[in-house]
Scaffold this active site. Structure first.
Site: not given
Length: 269
Positions: A104, A235, A233
């Site tokens: 990002c 994660e 994302h």
């Protein structure tokens, strides 16, 4: 390689650093250090000591002056306390064949620093930016992604369909020249595409493509395959219960697999 040591850099507005470090641990990294950017400039932390460097997501500098721009200026023009340019440290890290992931705002930092796409070995030459979403608003939604099997990217090796969230207002790929996109596509530097969830094909249609990026680009790599920048994302999907449809079995491969591929590559597996 023996133990894989991972460095996650935070500070100046980054807010996805904790889950990024946690996901790197889940993926098998033997050591994960989370440090503020100032530790690099103070030479308390050395990139040379690590194999895997991650620029996590967040609102770097509040996205003022454009997402990731101020951070790219720090890396490009600042020195550590010994007078060594930070860009020299980063260039050596990459020249040593190590891995770099930007998520990002981290991806925005990589393109504005010119680390991606690095065509013809022109590292740190800015060719791409990431502009405002076509929707004109911040997009916070889950998307389908397809890994490009022709890409040299080590992070997406043997992956197929993934789902993960996007959380950004500036994620549309903008090249300096239109012909650059054709070159990127020809050299298979598109590591991840936004997919139509019904047909699982690359799409320009909103909201499956949340920002209007041409060629449905969700993530880019460099010719070596050792650098990956992506807007979604990974994660944020490190456990089954992160997915909004987990009770209905609507999950694909978790984002952790991107980190795990990096660790396996570094361990020679």
């Amino acid at each position: 390689m023996g133990k894989v040591q991972t460095l996650v850099i935070t500070g100046h507005g980054t807010n996805s650093h904790l889950e990024t470090a946690h996901t790197a641990r889940l993926a098998g990294s033997d050591r994960v250090d989370l440090v503020h950017f100032s530790a690099i400039t103070a030479a308390r932390t050395r990139l040379d000591d690590y194999h895997f460097l991650i620029f996590p997501g967040g609102f770097l500098d509040g996205d003022d002056l454009g997402a990731g721009h101020a951070a790219s200026m720090r890396w490009r023009y600042m020195e550590d306390i010994h007078g060594v340019p930070l860009l020299d440290h980063l260039n050596k890290f990459l020249a040593d064949g190590k891995l770099l992931l930007g998520i990002c705002n981290g991806f925005q930092l990589l393109v504005k620093l010119g680390v991606l796409p690095s065509l013809d070995g022109a590292r740190f030459e800015r060719r791409i930016s990431l502009g405002h979403n076509d929707s004109g608003r911040f997009e916070d939604r889950w998307v389908y992604l397809g890994a490009n099997p022709d890409s040299p990217c080590v992070f997406t090796k043997n992956l197929d369909i993934l789902t993960m969230p996007v959380r950004h207002g500036e994620g549309k790929i903008i090249p300096d020249k239109p012909e650059l996109l054709a070159r990127i596509e020809k050299e298979a530097l598109i590591a991840l595409h936004y997919l139509d969830p019904e047909h699982l094909a690359p799409t320009q249609e909103y909201p499956a493509n949340p920002n209007g990026s041409p060629l449905a680009i969700a993530g880019l790599t460099d010719p070596t395959g050792r650098i990956l920048g992506l807007m979604p994302h990974p994660e944020a999907f490190h456990h089954a219960t992160n997915h909004p449809g987990w009770t209905r079995g609507e999950m694909n491969a978790p984002g952790t697999m991107i980190f795990a591929n990096a660790v396996r590559y570094l361990k020679g597996l």
